[in-house]
Design an enzyme around this catalytic site. Structure first.
Site, PDB file in Angstrom:
ATOM      1  N   HIS A 158     -35.992 -17.153 -13.914  1.00  0.00           N
ATOM      2  CA  HIS A 158     -35.329 -17.422 -12.466  1.00  0.00           C
ATOM      3  C   HIS A 158     -33.664 -16.447 -12.705  1.00  0.00           C
ATOM      4  O   HIS A 158     -33.289 -15.540 -12.127  1.00  0.00           O
ATOM      5  CB  HIS A 158     -35.358 -18.368 -11.504  1.00  0.00           C
ATOM      6  N   ASP A 374     -49.958  -4.151  -5.347  1.00  0.00           N
ATOM      7  CA  ASP A 374     -51.956  -3.163  -5.514  1.00  0.00           C
ATOM      8  C   ASP A 374     -51.855  -3.001  -6.319  1.00  0.00           C
ATOM      9  O   ASP A 374     -51.091  -1.963  -7.062  1.00  0.00           O
ATOM     10  CB  ASP A 374     -51.630  -2.653  -4.188  1.00  0.00           C
TER      11      ASP A 374
END
Length: 429
Positions: A158, A374
Protein backbone atom coordinates in the site's frame (compact mmCIF):
# COMPACT_ATOMS: atom_id res chain seq x y z
CA UNK A 1 -21.00 -26.75 -0.84
CA UNK A 2 -19.58 -25.45 2.45
CA UNK A 3 -15.93 -25.02 1.54
CA UNK A 4 -13.65 -24.52 -1.45
CA UNK A 5 -10.44 -26.22 -2.54
CA UNK A 6 -8.04 -24.03 -4.50
CA UNK A 7 -5.12 -25.74 -6.20
CA UNK A 8 -2.19 -23.42 -6.92
CA UNK A 9 0.71 -23.91 -9.30
CA UNK A 10 4.15 -22.69 -8.17
CA UNK A 11 4.54 -18.93 -8.31
CA UNK A 12 6.41 -17.42 -11.27
CA UNK A 13 7.97 -14.03 -11.81
CA UNK A 14 6.42 -11.71 -14.40
CA UNK A 15 8.63 -8.92 -15.70
CA UNK A 16 7.79 -5.90 -17.88
CA UNK A 17 7.25 -6.88 -21.50
CA UNK A 18 9.95 -4.41 -22.57
CA UNK A 19 13.05 -3.06 -20.84
CA UNK A 20 12.76 0.50 -19.59
CA UNK A 21 16.10 2.12 -20.31
CA UNK A 22 15.33 5.31 -18.38
CA UNK A 23 14.43 3.52 -15.16
CA UNK A 24 16.11 4.78 -12.02
CA UNK A 25 14.60 5.72 -8.69
CA UNK A 26 10.96 6.46 -7.89
CA UNK A 27 10.31 8.59 -4.83
CA UNK A 28 7.46 7.75 -2.51
CA UNK A 29 5.18 10.58 -1.48
CA UNK A 30 4.72 11.59 2.15
CA UNK A 31 1.27 10.01 1.88
CA UNK A 32 2.75 6.59 1.07
CA UNK A 33 5.76 6.30 3.35
CA UNK A 34 3.75 5.49 6.52
CA UNK A 35 2.16 2.56 4.64
CA UNK A 36 5.23 0.74 3.29
CA UNK A 37 4.74 -2.33 5.50
CA UNK A 38 0.99 -2.56 4.86
CA UNK A 39 -0.36 -5.01 2.26
CA UNK A 40 -3.82 -4.69 0.76
CA UNK A 41 -5.83 -7.12 -1.37
CA UNK A 42 -8.61 -6.75 -3.92
CA UNK A 43 -10.48 -9.67 -5.48
CA UNK A 44 -12.04 -9.14 -8.91
CA UNK A 45 -14.80 -11.69 -9.64
CA UNK A 46 -15.82 -12.38 -13.26
CA UNK A 47 -18.69 -14.77 -13.98
CA UNK A 48 -18.27 -14.92 -17.79
CA UNK A 49 -15.39 -16.89 -19.32
CA UNK A 50 -12.57 -15.66 -21.52
CA UNK A 51 -10.14 -17.69 -23.60
CA UNK A 52 -7.25 -18.97 -21.45
CA UNK A 53 -7.79 -16.54 -18.57
CA UNK A 54 -4.48 -17.28 -16.84
CA UNK A 55 -2.35 -16.62 -19.92
CA UNK A 56 -4.48 -13.69 -21.05
CA UNK A 57 -4.17 -11.91 -17.71
CA UNK A 58 -0.47 -12.78 -17.37
CA UNK A 59 0.30 -11.25 -20.76
CA UNK A 60 -1.65 -8.08 -19.97
CA UNK A 61 0.09 -7.92 -16.59
CA UNK A 62 3.53 -8.01 -18.24
CA UNK A 63 2.57 -5.34 -20.77
CA UNK A 64 1.09 -3.08 -18.07
CA UNK A 65 4.32 -3.27 -16.04
CA UNK A 66 6.15 -1.59 -18.92
CA UNK A 67 3.94 1.47 -18.40
CA UNK A 68 3.99 1.15 -14.60
CA UNK A 69 7.61 0.02 -14.37
CA UNK A 70 8.25 1.21 -10.75
CA UNK A 71 5.81 -1.51 -9.64
CA UNK A 72 8.28 -4.11 -10.96
CA UNK A 73 11.02 -2.73 -8.68
CA UNK A 74 11.83 -3.07 -4.98
CA UNK A 75 11.87 -0.81 -1.95
CA UNK A 76 15.29 0.49 -0.94
CA UNK A 77 16.90 3.13 1.30
CA UNK A 78 19.33 5.82 0.20
CA UNK A 79 22.29 7.15 2.17
CA UNK A 80 19.95 9.36 4.20
CA UNK A 81 17.79 6.36 5.11
CA UNK A 82 15.00 7.73 2.93
CA UNK A 83 12.83 5.00 1.42
CA UNK A 84 12.26 4.90 -2.33
CA UNK A 85 11.63 2.40 -5.15
CA UNK A 86 14.60 1.08 -7.10
CA UNK A 87 13.19 0.57 -10.61
CA UNK A 88 15.11 -2.67 -11.13
CA UNK A 89 12.53 -4.42 -13.30
CA UNK A 90 12.91 -7.55 -11.14
CA UNK A 91 9.25 -8.29 -11.65
CA UNK A 92 6.21 -9.32 -9.67
CA UNK A 93 4.72 -12.57 -8.41
CA UNK A 94 2.12 -14.37 -10.53
CA UNK A 95 0.20 -17.52 -9.56
CA UNK A 96 -2.13 -19.68 -11.64
CA UNK A 97 -4.81 -21.56 -9.67
CA UNK A 98 -8.03 -23.53 -10.10
CA UNK A 99 -11.03 -24.01 -7.82
CA UNK A 100 -13.39 -26.97 -7.48
CA UNK A 101 -16.63 -24.97 -7.62
CA UNK A 102 -18.52 -22.42 -9.71
CA UNK A 103 -18.53 -18.66 -9.27
CA UNK A 104 -22.11 -18.74 -7.97
CA UNK A 105 -21.17 -21.35 -5.39
CA UNK A 106 -18.24 -19.13 -4.41
CA UNK A 107 -20.60 -16.19 -3.95
CA UNK A 108 -22.80 -18.23 -1.62
CA UNK A 109 -19.78 -19.05 0.51
CA UNK A 110 -18.62 -15.42 0.45
CA UNK A 111 -22.02 -14.25 1.70
CA UNK A 112 -21.38 -15.96 5.03
CA UNK A 113 -20.05 -13.90 7.90
CA UNK A 114 -17.05 -16.24 8.19
CA UNK A 115 -16.03 -15.98 4.52
CA UNK A 116 -12.48 -14.71 5.15
CA UNK A 117 -10.78 -18.17 4.99
CA UNK A 118 -12.42 -18.75 1.61
CA UNK A 119 -11.37 -15.37 0.25
CA UNK A 120 -7.80 -15.74 1.49
CA UNK A 121 -7.29 -18.69 -0.89
CA UNK A 122 -7.94 -16.45 -3.89
CA UNK A 123 -4.83 -14.27 -3.55
CA UNK A 124 -1.17 -14.51 -2.69
CA UNK A 125 0.01 -12.87 0.50
CA UNK A 126 3.19 -11.55 2.03
CA UNK A 127 4.92 -13.49 4.82
CA UNK A 128 3.56 -12.51 8.23
CA UNK A 129 1.05 -10.22 6.45
CA UNK A 130 3.69 -7.50 6.27
CA UNK A 131 5.75 -6.07 3.40
CA UNK A 132 9.54 -5.88 3.52
CA UNK A 133 12.16 -4.34 1.25
CA UNK A 134 12.95 -7.53 -0.66
CA UNK A 135 9.35 -8.36 -1.49
CA UNK A 136 7.66 -7.74 -4.84
CA UNK A 137 5.45 -4.67 -4.79
CA UNK A 138 2.54 -6.47 -6.49
CA UNK A 139 1.34 -10.08 -6.49
CA UNK A 140 -1.40 -11.41 -8.76
CA UNK A 141 -3.30 -14.70 -8.72
CA UNK A 142 -5.75 -15.87 -11.38
CA UNK A 143 -8.12 -18.62 -10.20
CA UNK A 144 -10.20 -20.47 -12.79
CA UNK A 145 -13.60 -21.96 -11.79
CA UNK A 146 -15.54 -24.92 -13.13
CA UNK A 147 -18.15 -22.67 -14.76
CA UNK A 148 -15.53 -20.83 -16.81
CA UNK A 149 -15.55 -17.77 -14.57
CA UNK A 150 -12.41 -16.57 -12.87
CA UNK A 151 -11.13 -14.41 -10.02
CA UNK A 152 -8.17 -12.06 -10.26
CA UNK A 153 -6.67 -11.50 -6.82
CA UNK A 154 -4.26 -8.55 -6.50
CA UNK A 155 -2.18 -7.95 -3.39
CA UNK A 156 0.07 -4.91 -3.29
CA UNK A 157 2.27 -2.87 -1.01
CA UNK A 158 0.00 0.00 0.00
CA UNK A 159 2.98 2.32 0.33
CA UNK A 160 3.49 2.45 -3.44
CA UNK A 161 -0.13 2.89 -4.59
CA UNK A 162 -3.50 3.71 -3.09
CA UNK A 163 -6.77 2.01 -4.08
CA UNK A 164 -7.47 4.50 -6.86
CA UNK A 165 -3.97 3.96 -8.25
CA UNK A 166 -4.03 0.16 -8.16
CA UNK A 167 -7.50 0.29 -9.72
CA UNK A 168 -6.06 2.26 -12.64
CA UNK A 169 -3.23 -0.26 -12.96
CA UNK A 170 -5.58 -3.26 -13.13
CA UNK A 171 -7.78 -1.42 -15.66
CA UNK A 172 -4.64 -1.07 -17.78
CA UNK A 173 -3.88 -4.79 -17.39
CA UNK A 174 -7.38 -5.50 -18.73
CA UNK A 175 -7.11 -3.03 -21.60
CA UNK A 176 -3.81 -4.47 -22.81
CA UNK A 177 -5.08 -8.04 -22.32
CA UNK A 178 -8.00 -7.14 -24.63
CA UNK A 179 -5.57 -5.94 -27.30
CA UNK A 180 -5.55 -2.16 -26.84
CA UNK A 181 -2.17 -0.77 -27.95
CA UNK A 182 -1.76 1.69 -25.06
CA UNK A 183 -3.49 2.50 -21.75
CA UNK A 184 -6.54 4.74 -22.01
CA UNK A 185 -5.12 6.78 -19.10
CA UNK A 186 -1.39 7.43 -19.31
CA UNK A 187 0.15 6.75 -15.89
CA UNK A 188 1.89 9.62 -14.12
CA UNK A 189 5.04 8.18 -12.60
CA UNK A 190 5.89 8.93 -8.96
CA UNK A 191 9.12 10.66 -10.03
CA UNK A 192 7.20 13.08 -12.28
CA UNK A 193 4.38 14.30 -10.07
CA UNK A 194 4.10 17.43 -8.00
CA UNK A 195 2.48 15.33 -5.28
CA UNK A 196 6.02 14.52 -4.15
CA UNK A 197 6.43 18.10 -2.96
CA UNK A 198 3.12 18.18 -1.10
CA UNK A 199 3.14 17.42 2.60
CA UNK A 200 -0.06 15.90 4.05
CA UNK A 201 -2.10 18.45 5.99
CA UNK A 202 -1.02 18.66 9.65
CA UNK A 203 -4.51 17.65 10.75
CA UNK A 204 -4.18 14.39 8.77
CA UNK A 205 -0.93 13.58 10.55
CA UNK A 206 -2.43 14.52 13.90
CA UNK A 207 -5.48 12.31 13.33
CA UNK A 208 -3.20 9.42 12.36
CA UNK A 209 -1.15 9.80 15.54
CA UNK A 210 -4.23 10.11 17.74
CA UNK A 211 -6.30 7.20 16.46
CA UNK A 212 -3.94 4.71 14.81
CA UNK A 213 -1.42 4.20 17.57
CA UNK A 214 -2.98 1.95 20.19
CA UNK A 215 -2.23 -1.68 21.12
CA UNK A 216 -3.89 -4.27 18.86
CA UNK A 217 -7.02 -6.17 19.85
CA UNK A 218 -8.04 -9.60 18.60
CA UNK A 219 -10.47 -8.36 15.99
CA UNK A 220 -12.39 -10.87 13.88
CA UNK A 221 -13.04 -10.64 10.16
CA UNK A 222 -16.64 -10.69 9.03
CA UNK A 223 -18.88 -9.90 6.05
CA UNK A 224 -21.81 -7.62 6.78
CA UNK A 225 -24.72 -6.68 4.53
CA UNK A 226 -26.59 -3.45 5.22
CA UNK A 227 -30.09 -4.26 3.85
CA UNK A 228 -31.16 -2.41 0.72
CA UNK A 229 -34.40 -1.33 2.37
CA UNK A 230 -32.54 0.31 5.25
CA UNK A 231 -30.14 2.11 2.92
CA UNK A 232 -33.05 3.35 0.76
CA UNK A 233 -35.01 4.51 3.82
CA UNK A 234 -32.04 6.56 5.05
CA UNK A 235 -31.26 8.05 1.65
CA UNK A 236 -34.82 8.76 0.51
CA UNK A 237 -36.87 8.79 3.72
CA UNK A 238 -39.53 6.65 2.09
CA UNK A 239 -40.07 9.24 -0.65
CA UNK A 240 -41.11 8.14 -4.13
CA UNK A 241 -41.19 11.59 -5.72
CA UNK A 242 -38.08 11.23 -7.85
CA UNK A 243 -36.08 13.83 -5.93
CA UNK A 244 -32.36 13.10 -5.41
CA UNK A 245 -31.26 11.25 -2.27
CA UNK A 246 -30.54 13.25 0.87
CA UNK A 247 -27.13 11.61 1.35
CA UNK A 248 -24.66 9.29 -0.34
CA UNK A 249 -24.67 5.54 0.11
CA UNK A 250 -21.33 5.82 1.94
CA UNK A 251 -22.75 8.34 4.42
CA UNK A 252 -25.77 6.12 5.08
CA UNK A 253 -23.69 2.97 5.61
CA UNK A 254 -21.08 4.75 7.71
CA UNK A 255 -23.76 6.21 9.99
CA UNK A 256 -25.34 2.78 10.52
CA UNK A 257 -22.02 1.15 11.35
CA UNK A 258 -20.95 4.01 13.63
CA UNK A 259 -24.14 3.92 15.71
CA UNK A 260 -24.46 0.13 15.88
CA UNK A 261 -20.82 -0.47 16.80
CA UNK A 262 -20.88 2.30 19.41
CA UNK A 263 -23.91 0.71 21.07
CA UNK A 264 -22.18 -2.66 21.18
CA UNK A 265 -18.63 -1.86 22.30
CA UNK A 266 -18.78 1.36 24.35
CA UNK A 267 -19.90 1.57 27.97
CA UNK A 268 -18.69 5.01 29.07
CA UNK A 269 -21.29 7.57 27.90
CA UNK A 270 -18.75 10.42 28.09
CA UNK A 271 -16.04 8.70 26.04
CA UNK A 272 -15.42 9.99 22.52
CA UNK A 273 -16.78 7.87 19.67
CA UNK A 274 -14.68 8.55 16.61
CA UNK A 275 -15.33 7.67 12.99
CA UNK A 276 -12.35 7.94 10.66
CA UNK A 277 -12.54 7.82 6.87
CA UNK A 278 -10.15 8.23 3.98
CA UNK A 279 -10.55 10.41 0.91
CA UNK A 280 -8.90 10.49 -2.50
CA UNK A 281 -7.46 14.01 -2.45
CA UNK A 282 -6.15 14.30 -6.01
CA UNK A 283 -8.68 16.93 -7.04
CA UNK A 284 -7.95 19.06 -3.97
CA UNK A 285 -4.24 19.04 -4.79
CA UNK A 286 -4.49 19.48 -8.56
CA UNK A 287 -2.95 16.05 -9.15
CA UNK A 288 -3.62 14.22 -12.42
CA UNK A 289 -5.87 11.16 -12.21
CA UNK A 290 -3.09 9.19 -13.87
CA UNK A 291 -0.98 9.48 -10.73
CA UNK A 292 -1.06 6.07 -9.09
CA UNK A 293 0.95 6.67 -5.92
CA UNK A 294 -0.71 7.43 -2.61
CA UNK A 295 -2.79 10.58 -2.46
CA UNK A 296 -5.21 9.68 0.33
CA UNK A 297 -5.91 11.77 3.41
CA UNK A 298 -7.53 10.88 6.73
CA UNK A 299 -10.53 12.71 8.20
CA UNK A 300 -12.84 12.18 11.14
CA UNK A 301 -16.02 13.03 13.00
CA UNK A 302 -16.36 12.74 16.78
CA UNK A 303 -19.10 12.85 19.41
CA UNK A 304 -19.70 11.48 22.88
CA UNK A 305 -20.58 7.81 22.75
CA UNK A 306 -23.96 8.43 24.40
CA UNK A 307 -24.84 10.89 21.63
CA UNK A 308 -23.79 8.51 18.85
CA UNK A 309 -25.54 5.52 20.42
CA UNK A 310 -28.86 7.33 20.75
CA UNK A 311 -28.77 9.69 17.79
CA UNK A 312 -31.08 9.67 14.82
CA UNK A 313 -29.24 8.13 11.89
CA UNK A 314 -29.74 11.31 9.87
CA UNK A 315 -27.98 13.34 12.59
CA UNK A 316 -24.96 11.07 12.26
CA UNK A 317 -25.15 11.38 8.48
CA UNK A 318 -24.95 15.13 9.00
CA UNK A 319 -21.83 14.84 11.16
CA UNK A 320 -20.12 12.67 8.54
CA UNK A 321 -21.20 14.97 5.71
CA UNK A 322 -19.81 18.04 7.51
CA UNK A 323 -16.49 16.27 8.01
CA UNK A 324 -16.37 15.59 4.26
CA UNK A 325 -17.20 19.22 3.46
CA UNK A 326 -14.19 20.37 5.49
CA UNK A 327 -11.69 18.42 3.36
CA UNK A 328 -10.87 21.28 0.93
CA UNK A 329 -10.04 23.54 3.89
CA UNK A 330 -7.33 21.10 5.02
CA UNK A 331 -5.34 21.99 1.90
CA UNK A 332 -5.82 25.73 2.25
CA UNK A 333 -4.59 26.27 5.78
CA UNK A 334 -3.34 22.87 6.94
CA UNK A 335 -6.33 22.22 9.16
CA UNK A 336 -9.28 23.90 10.80
CA UNK A 337 -10.64 24.71 14.21
CA UNK A 338 -13.14 21.85 14.10
CA UNK A 339 -10.48 19.18 13.58
CA UNK A 340 -8.25 20.65 16.26
CA UNK A 341 -11.16 20.74 18.70
CA UNK A 342 -11.77 17.04 18.01
CA UNK A 343 -8.15 16.22 18.73
CA UNK A 344 -8.30 18.25 21.95
CA UNK A 345 -11.33 16.21 23.01
CA UNK A 346 -9.34 13.01 22.55
CA UNK A 347 -6.42 14.56 24.43
CA UNK A 348 -8.64 15.60 27.32
CA UNK A 349 -10.28 12.21 27.70
CA UNK A 350 -7.51 9.71 27.07
CA UNK A 351 -4.18 11.51 27.22
CA UNK A 352 -3.94 11.87 23.45
CA UNK A 353 -4.50 8.24 22.43
CA UNK A 354 -7.76 6.58 21.50
CA UNK A 355 -8.44 2.90 22.19
CA UNK A 356 -10.20 0.01 20.45
CA UNK A 357 -13.63 0.99 21.70
CA UNK A 358 -13.37 4.60 20.57
CA UNK A 359 -12.42 4.28 16.91
CA UNK A 360 -14.06 2.98 13.76
CA UNK A 361 -12.22 3.45 10.45
CA UNK A 362 -14.18 3.15 7.19
CA UNK A 363 -12.93 3.10 3.61
CA UNK A 364 -15.20 3.17 0.58
CA UNK A 365 -14.24 1.16 -2.50
CA UNK A 366 -17.06 2.65 -4.50
CA UNK A 367 -16.25 5.01 -7.35
CA UNK A 368 -12.49 4.43 -7.38
CA UNK A 369 -12.44 2.26 -10.50
CA UNK A 370 -12.28 -1.33 -9.26
CA UNK A 371 -15.58 -2.10 -10.96
CA UNK A 372 -14.24 -1.00 -14.36
CA UNK A 373 -11.71 -3.80 -14.80
CA UNK A 374 -12.45 -5.87 -17.91
CA UNK A 375 -10.29 -8.69 -19.29
CA UNK A 376 -12.50 -9.46 -22.24
CA UNK A 377 -15.81 -10.76 -20.87
CA UNK A 378 -17.27 -7.60 -19.38
CA UNK A 379 -16.89 -5.82 -16.08
CA UNK A 380 -16.80 -7.39 -12.66
CA UNK A 381 -19.64 -9.38 -11.15
CA UNK A 382 -18.30 -8.49 -7.72
CA UNK A 383 -15.33 -6.82 -6.06
CA UNK A 384 -14.29 -8.20 -2.67
CA UNK A 385 -11.54 -7.97 -0.10
CA UNK A 386 -10.70 -9.35 3.29
CA UNK A 387 -9.75 -6.88 5.98
CA UNK A 388 -6.44 -7.65 7.64
CA UNK A 389 -5.57 -7.61 11.30
CA UNK A 390 -4.72 -3.92 11.49
CA UNK A 391 -4.30 -1.96 14.69
CA UNK A 392 -7.43 0.08 14.07
CA UNK A 393 -10.95 -1.42 13.77
CA UNK A 394 -11.72 -1.13 10.09
CA UNK A 395 -14.50 -1.61 7.54
CA UNK A 396 -14.42 -1.52 3.73
CA UNK A 397 -17.63 -0.62 1.92
CA UNK A 398 -17.44 -2.68 -1.27
CA UNK A 399 -19.24 -2.57 -4.56
CA UNK A 400 -22.59 -4.34 -4.79
CA UNK A 401 -22.71 -7.81 -6.29
CA UNK A 402 -24.72 -8.09 -9.51
CA UNK A 403 -26.88 -10.77 -7.82
CA UNK A 404 -27.75 -8.88 -4.65
CA UNK A 405 -29.26 -5.78 -3.16
CA UNK A 406 -27.91 -3.79 -0.25
CA UNK A 407 -24.43 -2.62 0.73
CA UNK A 408 -21.68 -5.16 1.30
CA UNK A 409 -19.17 -4.36 4.05
CA UNK A 410 -16.00 -6.34 4.70
CA UNK A 411 -15.07 -5.70 8.31
CA UNK A 412 -12.62 -6.35 11.08
CA UNK A 413 -14.01 -3.94 13.61
CA UNK A 414 -15.05 -5.91 16.72
CA UNK A 415 -13.72 -8.70 18.89
CA UNK A 416 -15.35 -12.13 18.85
CA UNK A 417 -17.47 -11.33 21.90
CA UNK A 418 -19.11 -8.41 20.08
CA UNK A 419 -19.49 -9.89 16.58
CA UNK A 420 -22.99 -11.35 16.92
CA UNK A 421 -24.27 -8.34 18.84
CA UNK A 422 -23.15 -6.00 16.06
CA UNK A 423 -25.05 -7.99 13.44
CA UNK A 424 -28.12 -8.02 15.69
CA UNK A 425 -27.99 -4.24 16.11
CA UNK A 426 -27.97 -3.79 12.35
CA UNK A 427 -30.97 -6.06 11.85
CA UNK A 428 -33.06 -4.11 14.37
CA UNK A 429 -32.72 -0.74 12.61
Amino acid sequence: MSTIVVTKLPAVVVQPSETVTTAGKAILSMFGKPLITLPSTVLYVFDHPIHEPVETVRKGFSQALFHYYPLAGRLACDDNNDIHIDCTGEGVTFVAASADCTIKELMIMCDRKDAVPVQEQLAEDYPMESCSHGDPLVMMQVTSFRCGGFVVGVTWNHGVADGFGIGRFVQTVGELARGLPTPSVIPVLPLQSSVLQVVPPPCTLAVYQAVFQFPPSQLVGSNITIPAGLVHRIRFGGRRDGRPPSCTLFEAVAAVLWRCRTRVVMSDPEAPAIIVFTANSRKHMGIDDGYYGNCTTIHMAIEKSSVVANACIMDLVGLINRAKEQIPEHFKNGGNDTTMAMLQAIEGFSGGRAGYENVLSITSWRNIGFEDADFGSGKTARVMTYVRALLVPHCVVCLPCKWEQGARVMSRCVTAQHADALLQEITTL
